[in-house]
Design a protein around this motif. Structure first.
Motif, PDB file in Angstrom:
ATOM      1  N   SER A  83       0.833  -1.098   0.052  1.00 35.29           N
ATOM      2  CA  SER A  83       0.138  -0.033   0.022  1.00 35.29           C
ATOM      3  C   SER A  83       0.798   1.098   0.035  1.00 35.29           C
ATOM      4  O   SER A  83       0.329   2.363  -0.342  1.00 35.29           O
ATOM      5  CB  SER A  83      -1.090   0.168   1.278  1.00 35.29           C
ATOM      6  N   PHE A  84       2.252   1.275   0.407  1.00 37.89           N
ATOM      7  CA  PHE A  84       3.238   2.240   0.795  1.00 37.89           C
ATOM      8  C   PHE A  84       3.971   2.246  -0.605  1.00 37.89           C
ATOM      9  O   PHE A  84       4.285   1.132  -1.030  1.00 37.89           O
ATOM     10  CB  PHE A  84       3.607   2.322   1.925  1.00 37.89           C
ATOM     11  N   PRO A  85       4.539   3.387  -0.980  1.00 37.66           N
ATOM     12  CA  PRO A  85       5.352   3.636  -2.184  1.00 37.66           C
ATOM     13  C   PRO A  85       6.646   2.964  -1.998  1.00 37.66           C
ATOM     14  O   PRO A  85       7.161   2.432  -2.878  1.00 37.66           O
ATOM     15  CB  PRO A  85       5.444   5.156  -2.651  1.00 37.66           C
ATOM     16  N   ASP A  86       7.205   2.948  -0.671  1.00 34.04           N
ATOM     17  CA  ASP A  86       8.408   2.505  -0.383  1.00 34.04           C
ATOM     18  C   ASP A  86       8.581   1.161   0.189  1.00 34.04           C
ATOM     19  O   ASP A  86       9.423   0.604   0.638  1.00 34.04           O
ATOM     20  CB  ASP A  86       9.384   3.391   0.256  1.00 34.04           C
ATOM     21  N   MET A  87       7.316   0.505   0.309  1.00 32.27           N
ATOM     22  CA  MET A  87       7.065  -0.658   0.902  1.00 32.27           C
ATOM     23  C   MET A  87       7.697  -0.629   2.325  1.00 32.27           C
ATOM     24  O   MET A  87       8.013  -1.663   2.685  1.00 32.27           O
ATOM     25  CB  MET A  87       7.388  -2.067   0.145  1.00 32.27           C
ATOM     26  N   ARG A 149      -6.438   4.762   0.200  1.00 25.45           N
ATOM     27  CA  ARG A 149      -5.984   5.966   0.990  1.00 25.45           C
ATOM     28  C   ARG A 149      -4.437   6.137   0.834  1.00 25.45           C
ATOM     29  O   ARG A 149      -4.148   7.142   1.468  1.00 25.45           O
ATOM     30  CB  ARG A 149      -6.350   5.819   2.428  1.00 25.45           C
ATOM     31  N   TYR A 150      -3.674   5.091   0.645  1.00 22.25           N
ATOM     32  CA  TYR A 150      -2.300   5.342   0.647  1.00 22.25           C
ATOM     33  C   TYR A 150      -1.794   5.359  -0.932  1.00 22.25           C
ATOM     34  O   TYR A 150      -2.426   5.819  -1.659  1.00 22.25           O
ATOM     35  CB  TYR A 150      -1.515   4.198   1.186  1.00 22.25           C
ATOM     36  N   HIS A 154       2.863  -0.151  -6.730  1.00 26.05           N
ATOM     37  CA  HIS A 154       2.818  -1.541  -7.236  1.00 26.05           C
ATOM     38  C   HIS A 154       1.555  -1.948  -7.231  1.00 26.05           C
ATOM     39  O   HIS A 154       0.846  -3.030  -6.648  1.00 26.05           O
ATOM     40  CB  HIS A 154       3.766  -2.659  -6.598  1.00 26.05           C
ATOM     41  N   SER A 155       0.440  -1.243  -8.120  1.00 29.82           N
ATOM     42  CA  SER A 155      -0.782  -1.494  -7.762  1.00 29.82           C
ATOM     43  C   SER A 155      -1.405  -2.824  -8.268  1.00 29.82           C
ATOM     44  O   SER A 155      -2.449  -3.301  -7.959  1.00 29.82           O
ATOM     45  CB  SER A 155      -1.838  -0.492  -8.701  1.00 29.82           C
ATOM     46  N   LEU A 209      -6.322   1.198  -7.845  1.00 27.24           N
ATOM     47  CA  LEU A 209      -5.206   1.409  -6.815  1.00 27.24           C
ATOM     48  C   LEU A 209      -4.316   2.480  -7.719  1.00 27.24           C
ATOM     49  O   LEU A 209      -3.356   3.125  -7.314  1.00 27.24           O
ATOM     50  CB  LEU A 209      -4.308   0.478  -6.238  1.00 27.24           C
ATOM     51  N   LYS A 210      -4.644   2.767  -9.006  1.00 23.41           N
ATOM     52  CA  LYS A 210      -3.733   3.633  -9.683  1.00 23.41           C
ATOM     53  C   LYS A 210      -3.983   5.104  -9.182  1.00 23.41           C
ATOM     54  O   LYS A 210      -5.257   5.216  -9.100  1.00 23.41           O
ATOM     55  CB  LYS A 210      -4.147   3.522 -11.257  1.00 23.41           C
ATOM     56  N   TRP A 211      -2.996   5.900  -9.319  1.00 19.42           N
ATOM     57  CA  TRP A 211      -3.044   7.334  -8.825  1.00 19.42           C
ATOM     58  C   TRP A 211      -1.948   8.010  -9.555  1.00 19.42           C
ATOM     59  O   TRP A 211      -1.288   7.684 -10.664  1.00 19.42           O
ATOM     60  CB  TRP A 211      -2.485   7.431  -7.336  1.00 19.42           C
TER      61      TRP A 211
END
Length: 211
Positions: A83-87, A149-150, A154-155, A209-211
């Motif tokens: 869910s987080f960009p940097d995992m 929300r995050y 890696h959607s 989950l794409k943003w």
């Protein structure tokens, strides 16, 4: 100078306290708790399989439930990390579901070998898959909603493990509810659909989950 000071004061007054995002471990624990409550309520409504007490003495059934639970835990934690960009710099833990699935496949292989002579197949077939999918809808919905929300980078992978986590909840419910001992049926109708669910989750994740 006065205008600059006035601008600073305005910006300072408009600042809002930003609530920090929860740690993936706490986030996954929250999702697991919700799933556990959902599973408990569902079993309270549907009831346990009539032979549940006898199945507690079946080592391969216990091993199946334990490894399926491990699949659920690892996919849920992986979904939280993704869910987080940097995992959270826990790249290796993201792949924990692969080890869990490998262990699960091994257990099911030995359970299939132990089912000799084979237990009779139930009269129904695809109804099991549909039941698991219906049970998985709610966990999948709240997990994907929370993940939006995050800022996952890696959607596709995030959507895939999220749906596999939800499907595991449905699979746990059905094994505790349905009275069947046919391992062939369980593999074909309960667990092989996970392959399709993983692919669907990858597609759905890229859309949602794409943003």
């Amino acid at each position: 100078m006065e205008n600059i000071q006035e601008l600073i004061n305005t910006l300072s007054a408009d600042t809002r306290v930003v609530k920090p995002a929860p740690h993936p471990f706490m986030l996954s624990l929250k999702w697991m708790g919700m799933a556990a409550l959902y599973l408990a309520v569902s079993l309270a409504v549907s009831g346990l399989r009539p032979d549940w007490a006898a199945k507690l003495h079946s080592p391969w059934f216990i091993a199946e439930m334990a490894t399926l639970l491990i699949v659920f835990i690892t996919t849920t934690f992986s979904a939280a990390l993704l869910s987080f960009p940097d995992m959270h710099q826990r790249d290796r833990l993201v792949y924990a579901p692969l080890a869990a699935f490998a262990l699960f496949v091994l257990v099911m292989f030995f359970a299939w070998r132990a089912d000799s002579p084979p237990s009779p197949l139930p009269v129904h077939s695809i109804e099991c898959t549909l039941s698991i999918m219906l049970m998985a809808l709610l966990p999948a919905g709240w997990t994907l909603y929370a993940m939006r929300r995050y800022a996952s980078t890696h959607s596709g992978a995030a959507g895939s493990v999220a749906l596999l986590s939800a499907f595991s909840v449905g699979a746990l419910w059905l094994r505790l509810y349905e009275e069947t001992d046919s391992i062939v049926h369980v593999i074909e109708r309960h667990y092989l659909p996970m392959l399709v669910i993983g692919i669907v989750g990858m597609w759905l994740g890229k859309k949602i989950l794409k943003w």
